[in-house]
Write an enzyme that holds these catalytic residues in place. Structure first.
Site, mmCIF file in Angstrom:
data_model
loop_
_atom_site.group_PDB
_atom_site.id
_atom_site.type_symbol
_atom_site.label_atom_id
_atom_site.label_comp_id
_atom_site.label_asym_id
_atom_site.label_seq_id
_atom_site.Cartn_x
_atom_site.Cartn_y
_atom_site.Cartn_z
ATOM 1 N N CYS A 29 3.349 -8.812 1.774
ATOM 2 C CA CYS A 29 3.132 -10.194 1.361
ATOM 3 C C CYS A 29 2.575 -10.955 2.527
ATOM 4 O O CYS A 29 2.588 -10.502 3.663
ATOM 5 C CB CYS A 29 4.456 -10.790 0.935
ATOM 6 S SG CYS A 29 5.668 -10.641 2.232
ATOM 7 N N CYS A 87 5.028 -11.800 5.348
ATOM 8 C CA CYS A 87 5.286 -10.779 6.374
ATOM 9 C C CYS A 87 4.351 -11.010 7.546
ATOM 10 O O CYS A 87 4.719 -10.931 8.706
ATOM 11 C CB CYS A 87 5.012 -9.374 5.854
ATOM 12 S SG CYS A 87 5.640 -9.045 4.246
ATOM 13 N N CYS A 140 10.165 17.569 34.132
ATOM 14 C CA CYS A 140 8.774 17.748 33.701
ATOM 15 C C CYS A 140 8.553 16.972 32.420
ATOM 16 O O CYS A 140 7.554 16.281 32.232
ATOM 17 C CB CYS A 140 8.454 19.209 33.403
ATOM 18 S SG CYS A 140 8.904 20.340 34.690
ATOM 19 N N CYS A 151 11.722 22.102 33.335
ATOM 20 C CA CYS A 151 12.950 21.323 33.439
ATOM 21 C C CYS A 151 12.759 19.999 32.756
ATOM 22 O O CYS A 151 11.669 19.635 32.375
ATOM 23 C CB CYS A 151 13.285 21.087 34.904
ATOM 24 S SG CYS A 151 11.906 20.259 35.706
ATOM 25 N N ASP A 196 -18.778 -12.878 -9.857
ATOM 26 C CA ASP A 196 -18.181 -13.150 -11.159
ATOM 27 C C ASP A 196 -16.662 -13.193 -11.121
ATOM 28 O O ASP A 196 -16.019 -13.228 -12.167
ATOM 29 C CB ASP A 196 -18.628 -12.071 -12.162
ATOM 30 C CG ASP A 196 -20.128 -12.002 -12.261
ATOM 31 O OD1 ASP A 196 -20.761 -13.063 -12.114
ATOM 32 O OD2 ASP A 196 -20.667 -10.910 -12.488
ATOM 33 N N ASP A 227 -22.431 -9.780 -17.867
ATOM 34 C CA ASP A 227 -23.284 -10.463 -16.914
ATOM 35 C C ASP A 227 -24.608 -9.721 -16.925
ATOM 36 O O ASP A 227 -24.649 -8.508 -17.100
ATOM 37 C CB ASP A 227 -22.639 -10.406 -15.530
ATOM 38 C CG ASP A 227 -23.484 -11.112 -14.503
ATOM 39 O OD1 ASP A 227 -23.909 -12.235 -14.792
ATOM 40 O OD2 ASP A 227 -23.720 -10.532 -13.438
ATOM 41 N N ASP A 276 -19.892 -8.156 -11.652
ATOM 42 C CA ASP A 276 -19.532 -7.590 -10.353
ATOM 43 C C ASP A 276 -18.320 -8.356 -9.839
ATOM 44 O O ASP A 276 -17.963 -9.414 -10.343
ATOM 45 C CB ASP A 276 -20.716 -7.628 -9.380
ATOM 46 C CG ASP A 276 -21.082 -9.022 -8.948
ATOM 47 O OD1 ASP A 276 -20.176 -9.749 -8.498
ATOM 48 O OD2 ASP A 276 -22.259 -9.396 -9.061
#
Lengths: 899, 125
Positions: free
Chosen positions: A76, A79, A147, A144, A786, A583, A782
């Protein structure tokens, strides 16, 4: 101080070990590091900021970093506001804007005051997760934990990496990163620079952590498979249970009716042998109930806890009642006043379990087929893409493709994401998305849709939509949403089914009481049989499945044909339509002018007129001019460079081409230049009557001919409109064009009512006017110009433009730009609604007829009483029938009756 | 009427009354979800022959995340649908599948399986 980029050590600057690469000097701690660097410098130099065009992460001149962060599960606008607020609280953030439509946060911040990970933290604080790709990579050479922490630390510092977790035991690194900001190669470089080797995750032991896998972005397919597997497993288990119950049922049935089946003397009622047979029948039906029928009990129990009841409740009560009565009759026959009452019904228990299990199993099989459409869609997604990065072609997982990547596609390959061709051309089979069966020719600049298949040539294209934004992802999302929506008809069904099961239990109790009190002897037996039959014949499943299953198949079928129906409501309204407004531009016509006629005079040739007028138009930017140029280019003509170009507004254009003076314009222009057009004037008004735009051409002050340009009607518009009229719809054309042009087009395609000279903003009002005439109106247009009219109409059908499928204002989107889609959408809606009604009528009829018969209503009149065994069979197959009927929709074919 | 018949009559009607009361007139307690640290109201709903808990009370305007865990393979519960929110999910057995949305308006919203046999209610306050 400086840093040795090979080993990461801080060193004194200037150092005696130096090297230069790509005009940048690097310093090293020792000769060894320098040698390593010189051998392969590209391994150590970070690539992060190399390709600015691809990246959405950049440092601007004033030290401000801009970043784009995808955010998960925003639903929404509020948010977006929350996230923005949290990000803006951070120091050094100059701009934060969150777009809920694209689900992305755009942040500008100064890296000295805040860090990338702090921004991610802010998003988390607002309650959201940032999106990213997950990468699983093997790391060798770690011994280890230090790392591990070293790599994790280094990765966390890398821009674009969200989280990095490394498991020492499995040597696996789980890295979540933003594909827009970094990539696999960069991440590998970071790890390798620290002195570790990386290897492909396929060589890793399978991950034991399920959650980790669930996070991976490409689980779509896996989940489909997993669901499929679960379904198969359930099917198998039900079949095994069915076979078990069926095997037990056979002897149980035989010995339940010794007199009816005329078994030998020693098996008849009252014999010791039959008593023991009955006793063992009671024992063997226990596993039938509690193993083969265990799901009825668990289902009943779970529902009861929630104060609801379902099919399981009915079956469980029914089979338990039958078993308990029988067991009492076997163990304590003396408590019954007459021996006739000491009857057994173990056959009811066994047969009902067997039949209902078989029904459920068949239903699962049939339902699997109903959801095939969406599975097919999901399966279309390509897995990998061949991306050009740093001049090299590399195969990357499709999730790692980022915007503006250049992707290479060879013949026969799947196009991985949406984009625009930048080099090459080919024919592309888009049938899987648009339903169009003929491959589409694609050239440079044309849009390609992900998941379609490249047929003939190789080409390169630029990715314009990736991940969730691709047409395919949007289609899948829309289809899923639509399938979960409810048509208004379902709301009534929901109300009924909420009361259904308890009502059946009450009906069963009432039947028991009635039969016990006024029924024939043995009253108790009749009462019990009738009550159990009522419980078993009722089938809430058929009722509950009727609508959703047909909707699922119908909407899925639409998607297969390039028709996206947005909701069940749209589907229900679409079949009630009586007026359809089309259209003109872009819907009935192509929406782009093209050259239609060339008229010649004074001995000039068509090609000559075309090449010269096209050359003149090269200097103009008018869309009509473009149509002429396109026509010339199609004929592979080489155009000349126009000189002394001059556009005279309201008249036309003039220029010198190839040594000739060319005039191109209307009649007024010809008269002003005293050019005699003679008979051309008649031709011109004929062309204008046909809805075309004629332009006179004069060469060296002599009339040469006319070139006419018009927006051409789509090849199948006429057929579609004829069909719409045949379906009883009134077809109206709406356009901003003048009445003359509009009428000309209307005549061509057979539209009888024309609303011409309508301003774009008045289209919605005109739709409303039609609605006030009491009509149910669909608007086809479209999705951009429209949009208001589409929203105003009862059903808005948007003609999709390529990859843009999620058109907000529309109820139905037609991916393929053909009007035939409108016909198909209406026919499909009608077919689906018809199917839903058949299902509902069937389910209602079944229950309303079945229940009274089971309750014994026909007994006083005709002496008909339903056996509980028949009831079980009827119940089991009623829901299978519903699903099977819905599956008939899969064979839906659009009907275009011949003229 | 024999005493047995009267007994059946009384027993039958009381059973009917019990059924009607239990399923229609008694209301079960809803489970109220408290919002977690991130402002998300998150709950685990187990799916096995029904939804438990099946009545969930949340606050309006805050994001809700319902984690569905389907503990069975029975086909009935394969889909969960929130028709009012246009949300649905295919529940893979033994895997937590989240459904997330933000209810804006207070009210009662039903959720259910595809056939409507299993039902639950989301009460938004």
């Amino acid at each position: 101080m400086s840093k040795d980029i090979v080993c990461g050590m801080e060193i004194e600057s200037p150092s005696s070990f130096k090297s230069s690469y790509e005009e940048v000097d690097y310093e090293f701690c020792s000769e060894k590091c320098k040698t390593m660097f010189d051998a392969a410098p590209e391994k150590y130099v970070p690539h992060v900021h190399e390709h600015h065009a691809d990246s959405t992460y950049q440092i601007t001149t004033n030290g401000v970093e801009k970043t784009t962060l995808p955010i998960l599960n925003m639903h929404c606008a509020s948010c977006a506001v929350n996230i923005e607020k949290e990000i803006k609280k951070l120091p050094g953030v100059q701009k934060a804007s969150v777009n809920s439509a694209t689900e992305k946060a755009y942040v500008e911040y100064s890296p000295s005051e805040t860090s990338f990970s702090e921004i991610i933290g802010a998003v988390k604080k607002a309650g959201y997760k940032t999106d990213g790709a997950t990468l699983r990579l093997g790391v060798r050479g770690m011994h280890c934990n230090s790392c591990v922490s070293q790599i994790e630390r280094e990765l966390a510092k890398t821009p674009g990496v969200l989280t990095a977790n490394i498991d020492l035991a499995t040597e696996a690194a789980h890295i979540k990163y933003l594909p827009s900001e970094t990539n696999l190669t960069n991440i590998k470089t970071v790890i390798e620079r620290l002195g570790y080797q990386t290897f492909d995750s396929s060589k890793l032991a399978p991950s034991s952590n399920k959650d980790e896998l669930a996070m991976a972005p490409n689980t779509g397919d896996d989940q489909v498979d997993e669901n499929q597997q679960a379904r198969e497993k359930e099917y198998k288990s039900l079949m095994i249970k069915f076979i078990f119950a069926a095997v037990i049922s056979v002897p149980v049935m035989i010995f339940s009716y010794p007199d009816f089946l005329r078994l030998p003397e020693q098996f008849q009622r009252g014999t010791e042998l039959l008593y023991w047979i009955w006793f063992s029948m009671g024992v063997v039906t226990i596993p039938v109930m509690f193993w083969a029928g265990s799901h009825f009990y668990t289902g009943m129990w779970a529902a009861l806890k929630n104060r609801s009841a379902n099919m399981h409740t009915l079956i469980a009560v029914g089979i338990t009642a039958a078993w308990l009565y029988s067991t009492v009759a076997v163990l304590f026959p003396q408590i019954f006043p007459t021996q006739a009452l000491a009857e057994v019904f173990y056959d009811v228990t066994a047969v009902v379990v067997a039949l209902v299990n078989l029904g459920l199993a068949l239903e699962i099989k049939a339902k699997g087929r109903s959801s095939e459409a969406i599975k097919k869609l999901m399966g279309l997604q390509a897995k990998t893409a061949r991306v050009v990065r740093n001049g090299k072609e590399l195969d990357v997982p499709v999730e790692e493709v980022v915007l503006d990547d250049i992707i290479v596609v060879r013949p026969g390959e799947k196009i991985p994401v949406d984009g625009e061709i930048v080099e090459g051309s080919s024919a592309v089979d888009e049938s899987m998305i648009t339903g169009e069966s003929i491959p589409t020719e694609k050239h440079t600049g044309d849009e390609v849709i992900g998941a379609t298949i490249n047929k003939t040539g190789s080409f390169k294209f630029k990715a314009t939509k990736v991940g969730k934004d691709t047409a395919l992802s949007q289609i899948v999302q829309m289809v899923e949403d639509a399938q979960s929506s409810k048509p208004p008809i379902q709301k009534i069904v929901d109300k009924v089914s909420g009361y259904f099961v308890p009502a059946v239990i009450i009906l069963a109790t009432l039947s028991f009481m009635t039969w016990y009190i006024i029924g024939p002897a043995p009253a108790l037996i009749y009462a019990l049989v009738v009550a159990v039959t009522v419980l078993i014949i009722a089938c809430p499943c058929a009722l509950g499945l009727a609508t959703p299953i047909s909707l699922m198949v119908g909407i899925g079928k639409g998607a297969e044909n390039g028709i996206l129906i947005r909701s069940g409501e749209a589907l229900e309204t679409a079949q009630k339509l009586d007026t359809i407004v089309l259209d003109k531009t872009g819907t009935i016509t192509e929406g782009q002018p093209s050259l239609t006629d060339i008229v010649t005079t004074n001995g000039f040739k068509e090609d000559e007129i075309l090449i010269l007028s096209a050359s003149v138009e090269r200097a103009s930017e008018h869309p009509l001019g473009e149509a002429i140029i396109n026509a010339a280019e199609e004929k592979n003509m080489t155009l000349f460079e126009p000189e002394n170009f001059n556009a005279i507004p309201g008249h036309g254009v003039e220029a010198d081409v190839d040594g000739h003076k060319i005039l191109l314009g209307n009649l007024k222009m010809m008269r002003d230049n005293s050019i005699n057009v003679n008979d051309l004037e008649v031709e011109s008004s004929r062309l204008a009557d046909e809805g075309k735009t004629p332009m006179f051409v004069a060469i060296d002050a002599k009339a040469a001919g006319i070139v006419a340009v018009a927006d051409t009607v789509k090849s199948d518009s006429k057929e579609a409109i004829t069909q719409l009229k045949k379906m009883g719809l009134q077809v109206v054309m709406i356009t901003g064009d003048n009445l003359r042009t509009a009428k000309a087009i209307a005549r061509q395609v057979g539209v009888d009512r024309v609303l011409a000279e309508v301003l774009p903003e008045d289209k919605a009002m005109n739709v409303q006017k039609l609605q006030s005439e009491g009509k149910i109106v669909a608007m086809v247009g479209d999705g951009i110009n429209d949009a208001p009219a589409l929203a105003q109409a009862d059903i808005g059908l948007a003609i999709g433009t390529g990859t843009d499928v999620a058109i907000e204002a529309s109820d139905i989107t037609l991916i393929k730009g053909s009007l035939k889609g409108v016909v198909l959408a209406i026919q499909l809606s009608k077919a689906t609604m018809r199917n839903i009604k058949q299902n509902l009528v069937g389910a209602f009829a079944y229950n309303t007829a079945g229940l009274p018969i089971a309750a014994g209503l026909l007994y006083p009149l005709f002496g008909i009483l339903l056996s509980p065994l028949l009831a079980a069979a009827a119940m089991a197959f009623s829901s299978v029938t519903v699903v099977t009927n819905a599956n008939r929709l899969r064979k839906f074919q659009p009907k275009f009756s011949s003229k | 009427m024999t005493p047995n018949e009267i007994l059946v009559l009384i027993g039958g009607f009381s059973f009917i009354a019990l059924v009607a009361w239990y399923f229609w007139f008694s209301s079960s307690e809803g489970t109220r979800i408290e919002s977690g640290s991130g402002g998300i109201q998150e709950a685990l709903i187990k799916v096995k022959g029904g939804y438990s808990p099946n009545v969930i009370v949340v606050e309006a305007g805050k994001p809700v995340k319902l984690n569905f865990l389907r503990e069975e393979t029975a086909a009935c519960s394969e889909h969960v649908v929130f028709p009012e929110f246009g949300k649905q999910a295919t529940l893979t057995p033994n895997k937590t599948i989240p459904i997330e949305f933000t209810p804006e308006k207070p009210g009662e919203y039903e959720f259910q399986c595809a056939m409507g046999m299993l039902r639950g209610k989301l009460i938004v306050e």
